[in-house]
Design an enzyme around this catalytic site. Sequence first.
Site, short mmCIF file in Angstrom:
data_model
loop_
_atom_site.label_atom_id
_atom_site.label_comp_id
_atom_site.label_asym_id
_atom_site.label_seq_id
_atom_site.Cartn_x
_atom_site.Cartn_y
_atom_site.Cartn_z
N LYS A 78 0.84 -1.21 0.00
CA LYS A 78 0.00 0.00 0.00
C LYS A 78 0.87 1.26 0.00
O LYS A 78 0.68 2.18 -0.79
CB LYS A 78 -0.92 0.02 1.24
CG LYS A 78 -1.74 -1.24 1.43
CD LYS A 78 -2.60 -1.20 2.67
CE LYS A 78 -1.86 -1.14 4.00
NZ LYS A 78 -1.09 -2.38 4.32
N ARG B 209 0.58 -8.90 13.62
CA ARG B 209 -0.08 -7.97 12.68
C ARG B 209 -0.91 -8.74 11.65
O ARG B 209 -2.01 -8.29 11.28
CB ARG B 209 0.98 -7.12 11.97
CG ARG B 209 1.57 -6.05 12.86
CD ARG B 209 2.89 -5.54 12.33
NE ARG B 209 2.77 -4.79 11.10
CZ ARG B 209 3.79 -4.57 10.26
NH1 ARG B 209 4.99 -5.06 10.53
NH2 ARG B 209 3.61 -3.85 9.18
N ARG C 243 11.67 -0.98 10.86
CA ARG C 243 10.56 -0.68 11.76
C ARG C 243 10.50 -1.69 12.90
O ARG C 243 10.66 -2.89 12.68
CB ARG C 243 9.24 -0.72 10.98
CG ARG C 243 8.98 0.56 10.22
CD ARG C 243 7.78 0.52 9.32
NE ARG C 243 6.59 -0.14 9.82
CZ ARG C 243 5.43 -0.14 9.19
NH1 ARG C 243 5.30 0.50 8.03
NH2 ARG C 243 4.38 -0.77 9.67
N ARG D 189 12.10 -5.42 4.91
CA ARG D 189 11.86 -4.00 4.59
C ARG D 189 12.78 -3.08 5.40
O ARG D 189 12.98 -3.25 6.59
CB ARG D 189 10.41 -3.63 4.92
CG ARG D 189 10.21 -2.11 4.84
CD ARG D 189 8.79 -1.68 4.97
NE ARG D 189 8.13 -2.26 6.12
CZ ARG D 189 6.82 -2.19 6.30
NH1 ARG D 189 6.06 -1.59 5.42
NH2 ARG D 189 6.29 -2.73 7.37
N ARG E 204 -9.38 0.30 9.28
CA ARG E 204 -8.91 -1.06 9.53
C ARG E 204 -9.87 -1.86 10.38
O ARG E 204 -9.59 -3.01 10.70
CB ARG E 204 -7.59 -1.00 10.30
CG ARG E 204 -6.37 -0.79 9.47
CD ARG E 204 -5.27 -0.43 10.42
NE ARG E 204 -4.14 -1.26 10.24
CZ ARG E 204 -3.03 -0.85 9.61
NH1 ARG E 204 -2.95 0.34 9.11
NH2 ARG E 204 -2.03 -1.65 9.52
P1 AP5 Z 1 4.90 -1.54 1.91
O1 AP5 Z 1 4.47 -0.81 0.70
O2 AP5 Z 1 5.64 -0.81 2.95
O3 AP5 Z 1 3.65 -2.32 2.56
P2 AP5 Z 1 2.33 -1.77 3.23
O4 AP5 Z 1 1.17 -2.42 2.57
O5 AP5 Z 1 2.36 -0.29 3.29
O6 AP5 Z 1 2.45 -2.46 4.64
P3 AP5 Z 1 2.73 -1.80 6.07
O7 AP5 Z 1 3.60 -2.80 6.77
O8 AP5 Z 1 3.21 -0.41 6.02
O9 AP5 Z 1 1.28 -1.80 6.57
P4 AP5 Z 1 0.79 -1.87 7.96
O10 AP5 Z 1 -0.59 -1.82 7.59
O11 AP5 Z 1 1.19 -2.97 8.85
O12 AP5 Z 1 1.52 -0.62 8.65
P5 AP5 Z 1 1.02 0.83 8.93
O13 AP5 Z 1 2.19 1.69 8.84
O14 AP5 Z 1 -0.18 1.17 8.15
O15 AP5 Z 1 5.76 -2.80 1.39
C1 AP5 Z 1 6.33 -3.70 2.31
C2 AP5 Z 1 7.67 -4.21 1.73
O16 AP5 Z 1 7.39 -4.95 0.55
C3 AP5 Z 1 8.62 -3.08 1.31
O17 AP5 Z 1 9.93 -3.42 1.64
C4 AP5 Z 1 8.46 -2.96 -0.21
O18 AP5 Z 1 9.64 -2.54 -0.83
C5 AP5 Z 1 8.06 -4.39 -0.57
N1 AP5 Z 1 7.12 -4.41 -1.69
C6 AP5 Z 1 6.05 -3.60 -1.88
N2 AP5 Z 1 5.41 -3.93 -3.02
C7 AP5 Z 1 6.10 -4.97 -3.56
C8 AP5 Z 1 5.93 -5.77 -4.75
N3 AP5 Z 1 4.93 -5.53 -5.60
N4 AP5 Z 1 6.81 -6.75 -4.97
C9 AP5 Z 1 7.85 -6.99 -4.11
N5 AP5 Z 1 8.07 -6.26 -2.98
C10 AP5 Z 1 7.19 -5.27 -2.71
O19 AP5 Z 1 0.56 0.68 10.48
C11 AP5 Z 1 1.51 0.42 11.47
C12 AP5 Z 1 0.82 0.32 12.82
O20 AP5 Z 1 0.17 1.56 13.13
C13 AP5 Z 1 -0.30 -0.73 12.90
O21 AP5 Z 1 0.18 -2.02 13.17
C14 AP5 Z 1 -1.13 -0.16 14.06
O22 AP5 Z 1 -0.54 -0.40 15.29
C15 AP5 Z 1 -1.07 1.35 13.79
N6 AP5 Z 1 -2.16 1.80 12.91
C16 AP5 Z 1 -2.04 2.34 11.65
N7 AP5 Z 1 -3.25 2.60 11.14
C17 AP5 Z 1 -4.16 2.22 12.07
C18 AP5 Z 1 -5.57 2.22 12.10
N8 AP5 Z 1 -6.30 2.66 11.05
N9 AP5 Z 1 -6.18 1.75 13.21
C19 AP5 Z 1 -5.46 1.32 14.27
N10 AP5 Z 1 -4.13 1.27 14.30
C20 AP5 Z 1 -3.47 1.73 13.20
MG MG Z 2 2.65 1.14 4.86
#
Ligand code: AP5
Ligand code: MG
Length: 260
Positions: free
Chosen positions: A20, A218, A207, A174, A135
């Site tokens: 994402k 997660r 991270r 990552r 979420r």
């Molecule tokens: P990346 O693009 O970073 O993945 P992502 O989908 O953004 O996954 P995240 O880990 O950031 O999502 P998340 O939902 O756990 O974390 P968030 O920050 O939102 O890609 C991941 C890796 O894969 C990278 O190294 C990239 O290079 C690689 N990659 C990408 N696309 C690829 C492809 N096509 N092919 C190969 N490799 C690829 O949330 C973090 C924390 O914040 C949560 O756990 C929670 O505690 C809190 N939080 C955030 N939002 C909320 C909410 N709405 N409600 C409650 N808590 C929340």
């Molecule tokens: Mg992300």
Amino acid sequence: MARSKSSFRTVFLGAPGAGKGTQAQVLAAGKTELGPVVHISTGDILRTHVAEGTALGKQAKAFMDQGQLVPDDLIIAIVEDRLRKPDVSPAGVLPGVRPVHSGARSPATSNATASSSATSNSNASGAWILDGFPRTVPQAQALDRSLAGLGAALSNVVYFRVPSDVLVKRLTARWTCTQCGAIWNTEFKPTRVVGTCDACGGRLSQRPDDRPEAVVKRLEVFRSQTEPLLNYYRGQNLLVEIDANRTPELVLSDVLALAR
Ligand code: AP5
Ligand code: MG
């Protein structure tokens, strides 16, 4: 049905590691046919608060480090305020809106800032992406109410589908730039020099929630609390699924096709 660029107001839904943030960063950079798209990442906003040691950051850190969601009321308040900023709100700044978040204060999260803080009205198309919100079903219901209050609506909800074993591989490999926030991956998108960002020369860091035990949690949380949103948005006829287990370029082309 063709959609105008101005109606690209979308939610990126997907498990941790689904890509994402990677896709949203490309769109936010403004070099695609869509022009600049405002990227609102709740994870980036929270990490900014954690890095700055705000009260919210202190509250959120324990949940985040363990791979759990922060409580709905906290995150809903953040997003409601963010959606009232002039770059995403069709009505502009609403009376009584208090400034909530600026990601502009921490180098560690400066990419989050570039894409998710909102102090100017430079996004003429009004296109935006909510990355990582909603979420839970209560968050989705709150979003519906907020958008209705602002006279806005989602154009679609994009679900990035990726098998679990691939998600684990992506997350544990990552690395993120501490200066510009660019996302790298030692397996899938390595930098030229280990530990150094190709884009800005900044230092890379991992991270805390990409530790294997937090990753397992997660993914569990995603299945139990976020997956029900697939039916929620199917019911609203908004859900579009993308096979995100392909190259970032192919995934991007599917996303762009949705905006045409
Ligand atoms: P990346 O693009 O970073 O993945 P992502 O989908 O953004 O996954 P995240 O880990 O950031 O999502 P998340 O939902 O756990 O974390 P968030 O920050 O939102 O890609 C991941 C890796 O894969 C990278 O190294 C990239 O290079 C690689 N990659 C990408 N696309 C690829 C492809 N096509 N092919 C190969 N490799 C690829 O949330 C973090 C924390 O914040 C949560 O756990 C929670 O505690 C809190 N939080 C955030 N939002 C909320 C909410 N709405 N409600 C409650 N808590 C929340
Ligand atoms: Mg992300």
